[in-house]
Design a protein around this motif. Structure first.
Motif, PDB file in Angstrom:
ATOM      1  N   GLN A 106       0.770  -1.195  -0.006  1.00 47.15           N
ATOM      2  CA  GLN A 106       0.021   0.005   0.083  1.00 47.15           C
ATOM      3  C   GLN A 106       0.990   1.126   0.044  1.00 47.15           C
ATOM      4  O   GLN A 106       0.394   2.295  -0.822  1.00 47.15           O
ATOM      5  CB  GLN A 106      -0.752  -0.124   1.182  1.00 47.15           C
ATOM      6  CG  GLN A 106      -1.989  -0.865   1.212  1.00 47.15           C
ATOM      7  CD  GLN A 106      -2.889  -1.110   2.743  1.00 47.15           C
ATOM      8  OE1 GLN A 106      -2.646  -0.554   3.430  1.00 47.15           O
ATOM      9  NE2 GLN A 106      -4.225  -1.845   2.245  1.00 47.15           N
ATOM     10  N   ALA A 107       1.887   1.364   0.813  1.00 44.72           N
ATOM     11  CA  ALA A 107       2.772   2.427   0.864  1.00 44.72           C
ATOM     12  C   ALA A 107       3.503   2.508  -0.623  1.00 44.72           C
ATOM     13  O   ALA A 107       3.670   3.705  -1.055  1.00 44.72           O
ATOM     14  CB  ALA A 107       3.943   2.265   1.834  1.00 44.72           C
ATOM     15  N   SER A 108       3.851   1.473  -1.278  1.00 48.17           N
ATOM     16  CA  SER A 108       4.563   1.680  -2.378  1.00 48.17           C
ATOM     17  C   SER A 108       3.652   2.204  -3.529  1.00 48.17           C
ATOM     18  O   SER A 108       3.897   2.939  -4.453  1.00 48.17           O
ATOM     19  CB  SER A 108       4.656   0.146  -3.071  1.00 48.17           C
ATOM     20  OG  SER A 108       5.586   0.172  -4.197  1.00 48.17           O
ATOM     21  N   VAL A 109       2.209   1.488  -3.528  1.00 46.64           N
ATOM     22  CA  VAL A 109       1.196   2.371  -4.468  1.00 46.64           C
ATOM     23  C   VAL A 109       0.730   3.637  -3.958  1.00 46.64           C
ATOM     24  O   VAL A 109       0.915   4.511  -5.219  1.00 46.64           O
ATOM     25  CB  VAL A 109      -0.163   1.532  -4.053  1.00 46.64           C
ATOM     26  CG1 VAL A 109      -1.153   2.154  -4.989  1.00 46.64           C
ATOM     27  CG2 VAL A 109       0.122  -0.102  -4.772  1.00 46.64           C
ATOM     28  N   ARG A 110       0.660   4.051  -2.877  1.00 43.94           N
ATOM     29  CA  ARG A 110       0.447   5.351  -2.364  1.00 43.94           C
ATOM     30  C   ARG A 110       1.768   6.271  -3.087  1.00 43.94           C
ATOM     31  O   ARG A 110       1.695   7.407  -3.543  1.00 43.94           O
ATOM     32  CB  ARG A 110       0.571   5.674  -0.884  1.00 43.94           C
ATOM     33  CG  ARG A 110      -1.092   5.521  -0.467  1.00 43.94           C
ATOM     34  CD  ARG A 110      -1.029   5.899   0.972  1.00 43.94           C
ATOM     35  NE  ARG A 110      -1.329   4.716   1.588  1.00 43.94           N
ATOM     36  CZ  ARG A 110      -0.918   4.357   2.653  1.00 43.94           C
ATOM     37  NH1 ARG A 110       0.416   4.511   3.197  1.00 43.94           N
ATOM     38  NH2 ARG A 110      -1.436   3.246   3.364  1.00 43.94           N
ATOM     39  N   LEU A 111       3.116   5.707  -2.972  1.00 43.37           N
ATOM     40  CA  LEU A 111       4.157   6.490  -3.264  1.00 43.37           C
ATOM     41  C   LEU A 111       4.130   6.602  -4.955  1.00 43.37           C
ATOM     42  O   LEU A 111       4.248   7.833  -5.442  1.00 43.37           O
ATOM     43  CB  LEU A 111       5.350   5.738  -2.826  1.00 43.37           C
ATOM     44  CG  LEU A 111       6.730   6.407  -3.275  1.00 43.37           C
ATOM     45  CD1 LEU A 111       7.009   7.862  -2.787  1.00 43.37           C
ATOM     46  CD2 LEU A 111       7.947   5.497  -3.244  1.00 43.37           C
ATOM     47  N   ASP A 112       3.743   5.387  -5.583  1.00 45.65           N
ATOM     48  CA  ASP A 112       3.747   5.565  -6.955  1.00 45.65           C
ATOM     49  C   ASP A 112       2.801   6.714  -7.488  1.00 45.65           C
ATOM     50  O   ASP A 112       2.690   7.596  -8.379  1.00 45.65           O
ATOM     51  CB  ASP A 112       3.198   4.244  -7.618  1.00 45.65           C
ATOM     52  CG  ASP A 112       4.604   3.358  -7.394  1.00 45.65           C
ATOM     53  OD1 ASP A 112       5.732   3.809  -7.224  1.00 45.65           O
ATOM     54  OD2 ASP A 112       4.218   2.098  -7.628  1.00 45.65           O
ATOM     55  N   LEU A 113       1.343   6.415  -6.691  1.00 50.01           N
ATOM     56  CA  LEU A 113       0.381   7.648  -7.000  1.00 50.01           C
ATOM     57  C   LEU A 113       0.724   8.887  -6.599  1.00 50.01           C
ATOM     58  O   LEU A 113       0.640   9.944  -7.461  1.00 50.01           O
ATOM     59  CB  LEU A 113      -0.915   7.170  -6.147  1.00 50.01           C
ATOM     60  CG  LEU A 113      -1.744   5.955  -6.502  1.00 50.01           C
ATOM     61  CD1 LEU A 113      -2.792   5.803  -5.660  1.00 50.01           C
ATOM     62  CD2 LEU A 113      -2.280   6.372  -8.082  1.00 50.01           C
TER      63      LEU A 113
END
Length: 184
Positions: A106-113
């Protein structure tokens, strides 16, 4: 040992037609058979004391066997409990690992977003700046054209003044000046 009345049996045999010597031979043979059978039977028999000893030994063996089985069952139950606890611990560890992986994902997805939002924002700002620059260029070109048109209007006006309009042309001259200076 049971009692066997050999004389009575010999008399019975003689009444049935056996001779004295034959009946004695049969009684001797029967006596040998009974003795041998008694010996065989008594050889297999045990005394009451021996029987009690054997029963006590078997009872003791069964008690020990029962105790061994109960202790084995207890150990098996304890082993199962320990295995169950280990499995619970392993499951808890797997849950925790899965939760951590989920949080990381989730953190990775948030960072990507967020990175994508930043890139889109930067592109939008860049496009806005280009549009602003283009608008400024267009405004500058329009102003330059206006200045040119003013210069042309002035030249035409000078030309017309130099030519001196005649009395009939004064009205059309005024309209022309009005068109050049007030419309546009």
């Amino acid at each position: 040992m049971p009692y066997f009345d050999a004389d009575r049996f010999a008399a019975l045999l003689e009444r049935e037609g056996f001779s004295g010597s034959q009946s004695k031979a049969v009684i001797i043979a029967l006596n040998d058979v009974v003795d041998e059978s008694t010996a065989n039977v008594t050889a297999d028999l045990v005394t009451k004391y021996d029987q009690q000893q054997t029963i006590s030994k078997y009872k003791n063996d069964f008690r020990m066997l029962k105790s061994d089985i109960q202790s084995m069952e207890k150990r098996d139950v304890e082993d199962m409990k320990e295995a169950n606890e280990r499995l619970k611990t392993d499951i808890d560890k797997l849950k925790k690992t899965l939760q951590e992986e989920l949080v990381r994902s989730q953190a990775s997805v948030r960072l990507d977003l967020n990175l994508e939002k930043g890139r889109i924002r930067d592109e939008t700002i860049e496009q806005h700046e280009r549009l602003k620059s283009t608008d400024e260029k267009i405004a500058n070109e329009i102003n330059a054209l206006k200045v040119q048109m003013q210069g042309i209007k002035m030249q035409i006006l000078r030309y017309m003044i130099v030519k001196r309009p005649q009395s009939g042309q004064l009205d059309s001259f005024a309209r022309l000046i009005h068109t050049f200076f007030f419309v546009a």
